[in-house]
Scaffold this motif. Structure first.
Motif, PDB file in Angstrom:
ATOM      1  N   THR A 179       0.836  -1.210   0.000  1.00 47.12           N
ATOM      2  CA  THR A 179       0.000   0.000   0.000  1.00 47.12           C
ATOM      3  C   THR A 179       0.869   1.257   0.000  1.00 47.12           C
ATOM      4  OG1 THR A 179      -0.112  -0.121   2.420  1.00 47.12           O
ATOM      5  CG2 THR A 179      -1.935  -1.105   1.192  1.00 47.12           C
ATOM      6  N   SER A 206       2.541   3.945  -2.885  1.00 50.21           N
ATOM      7  CA  SER A 206       2.618   4.280  -4.315  1.00 50.21           C
ATOM      8  C   SER A 206       4.050   4.490  -4.798  1.00 50.21           C
ATOM      9  CB  SER A 206       1.795   5.529  -4.597  1.00 50.21           C
ATOM     10  OG  SER A 206       2.281   6.606  -3.824  1.00 50.21           O
ATOM     11  N   GLN A 219       4.899  -2.277  -6.946  1.00 53.47           N
ATOM     12  CA  GLN A 219       3.698  -1.554  -7.314  1.00 53.47           C
ATOM     13  C   GLN A 219       2.841  -1.247  -6.099  1.00 53.47           C
ATOM     14  OE1 GLN A 219       2.006  -0.337 -10.975  1.00 53.47           O
ATOM     15  NE2 GLN A 219       3.288   0.223  -9.769  1.00 53.47           N
ATOM     16  N   GLY A 220       2.444   0.022  -5.985  1.00 54.23           N
ATOM     17  CA  GLY A 220       1.507   0.419  -4.947  1.00 54.23           C
ATOM     18  C   GLY A 220       0.097   0.071  -5.366  1.00 54.23           C
ATOM     19  N   MET A 221      -0.682  -0.417  -4.414  1.00 57.24           N
ATOM     20  CA  MET A 221      -2.060  -0.789  -4.702  1.00 57.24           C
ATOM     21  C   MET A 221      -2.939  -0.399  -3.524  1.00 57.24           C
ATOM     22  SD  MET A 221      -1.674  -4.528  -6.455  1.00 57.24           S
ATOM     23  CE  MET A 221      -0.949  -4.678  -8.098  1.00 57.24           C
ATOM     24  N   GLY A 222      -4.242  -0.357  -3.765  1.00 56.20           N
ATOM     25  CA  GLY A 222      -5.199  -0.026  -2.715  1.00 56.20           C
ATOM     26  C   GLY A 222      -5.433  -1.208  -1.800  1.00 56.20           C
ATOM     27  N   THR A 236       6.369   7.628 -10.306  1.00 57.67           N
ATOM     28  CA  THR A 236       4.981   7.863  -9.881  1.00 57.67           C
ATOM     29  C   THR A 236       4.558   9.285 -10.232  1.00 57.67           C
ATOM     30  OG1 THR A 236       5.367   6.375  -8.020  1.00 57.67           O
ATOM     31  CG2 THR A 236       3.390   7.746  -7.914  1.00 57.67           C
ATOM     32  N   SER A 265      -1.027   8.942  -4.573  1.00 59.50           N
ATOM     33  CA  SER A 265      -0.848   7.800  -3.678  1.00 59.50           C
ATOM     34  C   SER A 265      -1.777   6.637  -4.031  1.00 59.50           C
ATOM     35  CB  SER A 265      -1.084   8.221  -2.239  1.00 59.50           C
ATOM     36  OG  SER A 265      -2.463   8.245  -1.966  1.00 59.50           O
ATOM     37  N   SER A 266      -1.576   5.530  -3.301  1.00 59.79           N
ATOM     38  CA  SER A 266      -2.348   4.317  -3.589  1.00 59.79           C
ATOM     39  C   SER A 266      -3.584   4.198  -2.705  1.00 59.79           C
ATOM     40  CB  SER A 266      -1.462   3.084  -3.407  1.00 59.79           C
ATOM     41  OG  SER A 266      -0.915   3.063  -2.106  1.00 59.79           O
ATOM     42  N   ILE A 318      -2.932   3.908 -10.546  1.00 60.91           N
ATOM     43  CA  ILE A 318      -3.314   3.160  -9.334  1.00 60.91           C
ATOM     44  C   ILE A 318      -4.762   3.469  -8.990  1.00 60.91           C
ATOM     45  CG2 ILE A 318      -2.769   2.700  -6.916  1.00 60.91           C
ATOM     46  CD1 ILE A 318       0.067   3.691  -7.422  1.00 60.91           C
ATOM     47  N   TYR A 319      -5.132   4.732  -9.147  1.00 58.29           N
ATOM     48  CA  TYR A 319      -6.508   5.137  -8.864  1.00 58.29           C
ATOM     49  C   TYR A 319      -7.497   4.336  -9.705  1.00 58.29           C
ATOM     50  CZ  TYR A 319     -10.403   8.083  -7.550  1.00 58.29           C
ATOM     51  OH  TYR A 319     -11.596   8.530  -7.036  1.00 58.29           O
ATOM     52  N   ASN A 337      -7.889   0.890  -8.348  1.00 62.25           N
ATOM     53  CA  ASN A 337      -8.650   0.869  -7.102  1.00 62.25           C
ATOM     54  C   ASN A 337     -10.146   1.046  -7.368  1.00 62.25           C
ATOM     55  OD1 ASN A 337      -6.361   0.477  -5.597  1.00 62.25           O
ATOM     56  ND2 ASN A 337      -6.127   2.621  -5.013  1.00 62.25           N
TER      57      ASN A 337
END
Lengths: 406, 177
Positions: A122, A124, A137-140, A219, B77-78, B102-103, B106
């Protein structure tokens, strides 16, 4: 047609028969799955809601890294961290706790990730793992809860753009200035939804710290991941000569001058000289972009034996506990302390609002952090620059073009 | 099956100068000072409260409304909360020139409809907050106030499948058993 690096890395992490052309949707095997204190509690909540008490796919490949509000400065974050700790204990998952530092950097130092791996969490800026040839990789939190359980996720194969950096970096230019030059060229969405390969002599000459600086800012270019093509990349992952790129650009850094990103976003890049003389109130040194030992050593070489401008409050936040130890053992920490810096425990520092070192209304800060969106670090104005520019500015009390000492 | 064509009241996110907002990042959508919140239902009041000129959006929005923005919506951000806060408000879809990578994931994974509209910036002056807009996720057809037609991108295959399954978790069960 040959393959780019991301295609080769993805092909090694999906079904052998799967096509890995840009736009294809694949199931991507994830070697390492992580969560941190931002998003971590939400991951646990999603996991419990959808999987109950079922075990994660592989606790030895699953980690928590608490790096943002470390140690916690308020009760809600303390609660969230404790919730993650207790759940991790019940699952047999290791926690790199609030003493460890920034998760992505801890992962590199502790050998949790290797070239060619896939690594999600989590954060980014996990794509800075591109610096060592891994896909980060950043993820939700829903994505990560799913990854904890299944060890994989769907992913759309991105197109790759090629950025060739010609010339040689010369003092006072740093990897951060090179990175800002790329941001200036690409803008905030120049790499939107793409992977980037960075090629050229200036890239091959970067050390790991420099490659991290560059890869972390992909990013801010809108990109998914950037791979600086260097000796660190195993030959099996190197792009083919006839690989297909969606776009190729060349940037010559021979005449590169120190650069700085002004508010309101990291792609608003200008030469430092255009802002020279602007009075500053504070300096922040650290973050996943410029929190390595090499970054602080460069600062120490400039400030050694001198005092920071009396009106400047300047903070040093090492990326990890191991970086902190290096600073201690080498004497760099002592040099910075004697010059007047505030030395903090390792972590993300000012990137987490409500934590260390917020800016007030009207405050002007020079920072080696990675973002300067309005309100991100507080109510003030954040200017992003190299550790070298930040050091000279901290000494003079105003934005300063770094000099080259004979 | 969830509906693949929806109609709602539009909010056009413009800067004070009248331009469509580009590069709205996740700290403008859901500021990091609220990231301790884990209940989706509690995230609504903070949506867009760090976006200049739109601080009161959460109080003005109604369930079923649509949002329109420029390029790179959701940069940064994630954090899932930047998507979940719109779920909390009942926002039916977000239409933008482009989205942060990333958005986009999500939103897709949580079943929030995102409609990518290449070329939106050139025709943005045709849209006003309060317009009633119909959008078809399968064809990308977009109709303003029942008369004016535009063409956005249809959902991708995986986006439609996750949307119909409800979210990534249900999709994962359906695909892998």
């Amino acid at each position: 047609m040959g393959k780019t690096m991301i295609q080769k890395l993805f092909a090694a992490h999906t079904a052998p028969e799967a096509s890995v052309e840009p736009g294809d949707i694949i199931w991507l095997d994830l070697d390492v799955r992580t969560a941190r204190d931002f998003g971590g509690a939400n991951v646990v909540q999603n996991y419990r809601e959808h999987y109950g008490d079922a075990p994660v796919a592989d606790p030895t490949r699953t980690f928590f890294t608490f790096d943002l509000v470390a140690p916690p400065s308020n009760i809600p974050y303390a609660n969230n961290q404790q919730l993650c700790r207790e759940w991790a204990r019940s699952q047999g998952i290791r926690v790199y706790d609030v003493n460890a530092g920034i998760g992505s950097h801890v992962a590199i130092e502790e050998g949790l990730v290797h070239a060619g791996d896939t690594f999600v969490g989590t954060d980014s800026h996990l794509n800075l793992l591109g610096a060592m040839g891994a896909f980060g990789q950043g993820m939700g939190d829903q994505d990560i809860a799913f990854a904890f359980k299944s060890g994989r996720t769907w992913f759309e194969v991105p197109p790759t753009m090629k950025v060739v950096l010609q010339g040689t970096l010369r003092a006072p230019g740093t990897a951060r200035d090179l990175t800002l030059a790329v941001l200036q060229r690409l803008g905030a969405d120049g790499a939107l939804g793409r992977a980037i390969e960075f090629h050229g002599p200036a890239i091959e000459a970067l050390d790991l710290a420099g490659r991290i600086t560059l890869a972390s800012q992909v990013t801010e270019m809108g990109g998914l991941i950037g791979f600086p093509i260097s000796e660190a990349i195993p030959s099996s992952l190197l792009p083919d000569h006839d690989a297909d790129y969606i776009e190729s650009i060349e940037i010559d850094i021979t005449e590169l001058e120190p650069l700085i990103a002004c508010p309101p976003n990291p792609a608003n890049v200008h030469p430092v000289r255009e802002l020279a003389g602007k009075r500053i109130d504070s300096v922040f040194l650290g973050s996943c972009t410029n929190g390595r030992f090499e970054d602080f050593a460069a600062v120490a070489a400039i400030v050694k034996g001198q005092q920071l401008a009396p009106h400047v409050m300047a903070t040093v936040v090492p990326a990890t506990r191991r970086v902190y130890a290096q600073l201690l053992a080498s004497g760099v920490l002592e040099t910075l302390f004697e010059a007047g810096f505030i030395i903090s425990n390792p972590g993300c520092g000012g990137c987490a609002s409500g934590h260390l070192g917020m800016t007030g209304k009207g405050e002007v800060q020079v920072s080696t952090s990675n973002r300067n969106f309005p309100g991100k670090q507080g109510a003030g104005q954040t200017y992003l620059a190299s550790p070298v520019t930040a050091a000279w500015s901290a000494l003079r009390g105003e934005i300063t073009v770094p000099e080259v000492r004979a | 099956m969830r509906p693949t064509q929806i109609t709602g009241r539009l909010w056009v996110l413009r800067e004070a100068a009248g331009r469509l907002y580009n590069d709205i990042d996740t700290d403008m959508i859901f500021h990091n000072r609220y990231l301790h919140i884990t209940e989706v239902t509690q995230m609504g009041p903070y949506a867009l409260d760090n976006l200049k000129g739109w601080e009161d959006f959460a109080r003005r929005a109604r369930p079923g409304d649509l949002i329109m923005a420029g390029s790179n919506f959701g940069a940064g951000s994630s954090r899932q909360q930047a998507v979940d806060c719109f779920h909390a408000l009942g926002i039916a879809a977000i239409i933008a020139e482009s989205f942060g990578a990333i958005y986009k994931r999500n939103a897709i994974n949580s079943g929030l409809p995102l409609v990518t509209f290449p070329g939106l910036t050139e025709v943005a002056s045709r849209f006003e907050s309060g317009d009633i807009v119909t959008v078809d996720f399968c064809t990308g057809a977009l109709i303003r106030n029942g008369v004016e037609r535009f063409q956005a991108q249809p959902f991708s295959k995986v986006q439609l499948e996750i949307y119909q399954a409800g979210n990534l978790f249900e999709y994962g069960k359906a695909v892998t058993g």
